[in-house]
Design an enzyme around this catalytic site. Structure first.
Site, short mmCIF file in Angstrom:
data_model
loop_
_atom_site.label_atom_id
_atom_site.label_comp_id
_atom_site.label_asym_id
_atom_site.label_seq_id
_atom_site.Cartn_x
_atom_site.Cartn_y
_atom_site.Cartn_z
N ASP A 83 0.80 -1.19 0.11
CA ASP A 83 0.09 0.08 -0.15
C ASP A 83 0.89 1.33 -0.01
OD1 ASP A 83 -2.19 -1.47 0.16
OD2 ASP A 83 -2.57 -1.57 2.29
N GLU A 84 2.15 1.25 -0.44
CA GLU A 84 3.02 2.43 -0.28
C GLU A 84 3.28 2.83 -2.02
OE1 GLU A 84 3.77 4.01 2.02
OE2 GLU A 84 3.78 2.85 3.81
#
Lengths: 289, 289, 289, 289
Positions: C234-235
């Protein structure tokens, strides 16, 4: 499913009429003495001083169906004293909804898909179209499809065929981009509410070709409006509206493609709210709880 | 201030006319040979096949002011060959903007406050109102205020007074809820663009009392529209529009209070874009880069 | 269809690298001397003084495919002198997109349906799911469906099966609520971009169960984020985000149902922009033209 | 003024506690027997089966002030039987609100300006700032301004000065971009609710410099959050949030300038709702009616 569970033994009471002190207390006391537990309550008065009063109460009552006759008798007596009209529905009984469509499938499929997800508390006994292009898509949802062509200026035959399919079988009708104008006679004989989606932000761009008109006027937002159908074209009570931002670089076809997403969203909300008894008509207005 | 720094030695070139291959290359080559460095470039053609072409280029050029004559001569020669019109502005010279207002202060104060924050690249030599109620507020921003009353049906005297103040002193005029209709003669003699804010989502609710009309129609969104003023009331080219959600429970006065926030936002954006040379008029449309 | 027609003989050139004066002029002159007519041009520099430069030019050129070799040679020579990287694509050749899904069908069906409407310029050679529930729906769109189960903590077997299907056959992969975490090794061996939809407004609520966390925190808006997948969960670089308003009365399940509509919209936009070569990755950021 | 008229002889009753059947009926019957006419009623239960119950009733009652003692006695007796807590306020008595600000004026001036328009039902006995830059602006609204500097790491002196001004004089405090962290001791000794505006979409970007962090993460929306202050920084119950769209081309300074408009809007809504007794705190959540 969660949704189904939440409507078991649940009633919805709609009350409207002249506002007077004590109505809310009388209604809630009535529900309490019939062992109902209030789940949600909305009320509105359009003028604190002698206006019209509107209320929607959802309540849970074990063995609700069995209690309906007693509830109705009490409502008659209690609300009659206030001069109010009321309507009591069993939330576990979904309304029967017919969808009328044409060639475009975006509004139609959105309704069927939301229904399959359990988000629209309705039964869909039929989809009717004046084209056969969506037949296969509709039937893949397990829903009957009927083709009723509509040729030429005389719509009598088509409307007769529609009425034969609809009357007695549905509680309301949705026009999901059904591009035919229905006659006053049809509306009267159908006798149930009809919800339409118009592809503009009414009252701007009434009538045909709103995206072309929007392009010509150079607006910076396009919109869609869902409303109840009345004999006056695009003039019925508005249930819901929304808009999307557009730019000078978009053609009328681009506006139409973008607008399709607003249409399906606006129509879906309006249908859901109608199905959940959240919409009360009052003159040419709607109260949406 | 950051904003001021960013416009030093910065030019903005607007080009429009018939679309033909090679325009972008010709314009960018011209800027390059005058040692300009392109900061931003937007272009649009309304029809790939023989349409109208629009371009806005912002470029940085050391000692820009000194280079203007040479740039203009080259633009004349180069773009003349394409049959294009052009306009070159020095971004470090803010446009002079007059604001005409009436009793309402929400649009007026928003513009003055954004100007004080350095967000509107304009000079404001004057605010004129047909009421004196906002004089003190305006002057607290260090801006001259003139009171030009407008009584009775004959506006000749008032318009003459306005023209005496405005002509030669301003590059554009903003009607910040100025509730007077200006005559065709006034528009012609003023000779600079006028930006108006109309308190509805045009073309819905043209003319007076749009919030009352919106309440009567029962819309679920209200809006505001900023447009250039033309002799046809509320029919000029739209620069910007926006909307806000409303409910059945809101009165016409509530719509007006809520709408005030949409108006001030929409007008501020339109004024900023005009001041930054982002808006190109084309017939009754705007290209907004 | 309109869309198809508009990409015939159309090229898209992406340029990025160190910013220097004259790049735009050089690129547009190059296109002009190869008889290209610019349809749209976007450019951005992240710092006027020595930053990175990004440009996207779409241009029409009769018999484009035949001109590609000459264009590429010229681009090599011209842009090499500026130290720029570039990428030239033929807009009439749709990218090949695989969709990986799980049990939820809302993002998956939205992509297939938009593709059928002609709004996503991609080819979809396959849909792969770790569940077989959506097989019939997918195949009704005429698209191959493969079931690759993913049991237990060791994903090696599943990932090997995925790679066998994907490598060489697709230009990018979309995770349409595919609830499995892919290994670094898988990402490396796949070698094409992967677009994910995360059901929160990142960086809020990273990881599992974001709707439950949103309910616990009591937020008033929920969101969805589409981003490129990188080894850090999720980065990755964010392509698009959007939100929807929620209330205290909504359960975590309600947030999830409401959020599904944000997810399908956000993912669809991100996929379309990627397919149209509008997204340039730069470190952990995206430039979206 | 309309607003003032609408709150004459008007009470607001907030009820909360364990949900049980019959509460709504009991409350509305109580209001009816004290001759109150219900203007609006909202209620919510966070779990139909043994959850917490929340209700807000606004009612009109001629000579309301005189009736308060009897109402309170009846509420004690009636609601005590249900184990409920309650709070009765006179809507014609505005809450006393202090505003704490720093150098930024956008949130501060927005509150003062809405107050002057009659849209915030509060009295503002003072504005306090650790800078004197806004003194003149504040006093031009006819509101007292106090300068309480806050130098160095030890805030004891500043907080003591603040408490001397605030305690006993205000019903709640608004931090309108007051950039100082208040000690736990201060919060305890102040003893009234504090509303803060945080310049991010919480829980994303907790703490300092959220716009810089937003730029670094490459988000496509920025936001603002208004919440009650608790000892845990940026962790208090959220009242309202909103967002605005941003692009790759915007710098951190641009995000900050754009975000200022979201902040002033979000804070204004939160303050208005608190002032109208629409917000009920429940653990770390808010119910907003």
């Amino acid at each position: 499913m969660t949704l189904a569970a939440s409507v078991l033994d649940t009633g919805c009471l709609i009350v409207h009429g002249p506002d007077r002190p004590g109505i809310v207390a009388a209604v809630t006391a009535l529900i309490a003495r019939h062992e109902g537990n209030i789940v949600s309550l909305d009320q509105y008065s359009d003028d604190a001083d002698g206006g019209a009063f509107f209320q929607r109460v959802v309540f849970h009552r074990p063995d609700f169906a069995a209690a309906i006759p007693e509830l109705e008798a009490d409502l008659d007596a209690t609300l009659g004293a206030f001069g109010l009209e009321w309507r009591l529905t069993d939330q576990s009984t979904p309304k029967r909804m017919a969808v009328l469509a044409s060639r475009s499938d975006h509004c139609l499929l959105e309704l069927l898909w939301r229904h399959r997800r359990g988000e629209l508390p309705v039964a869909i006994p039929m989809v009717i179209s004046n084209h056969s292009t969506t037949a296969e898509s509709v039937r893949s949802f397990g829903i009957p499809f009927f083709h009723v062509p509509s040729h030429g200026p005389d719509k009598t035959e088509a409307e007769t065929a529609l009425l034969r399919l609809l009357v007695g079988n549905v509680d309301f009708v949705v026009l999901a981009r059904y591009m035919q104008i229905l006659s006053d006679d049809f509306l009267e004989r159908l006798g149930v509410p009809i919800i339409n989606i118009h592809h503009s932000f009414l009252p701007a761009f009434i009538g045909a070709a709103p995206y072309r008109k929007a392009k010509e006027r150079g607006v910076k937002l396009i919109g869609a409006t869902s409303h109840y159908v009345t004999p006056e074209l695009d003039e019925g009570p508005i249930i819901e509206q929304d808009v999307a931002r557009v730019t000078h670089a978009m053609t009328a076809a681009d506006l139409q493609a973008r607008g399709a997403y607003v249409e399906r969203e606006v129509l879906s909300r309006a249908v859901q709210w109608h199905a959940e008894d959240r919409v009360i008509r009052h003159g040419n207005h709607t109260i949406v709880f």
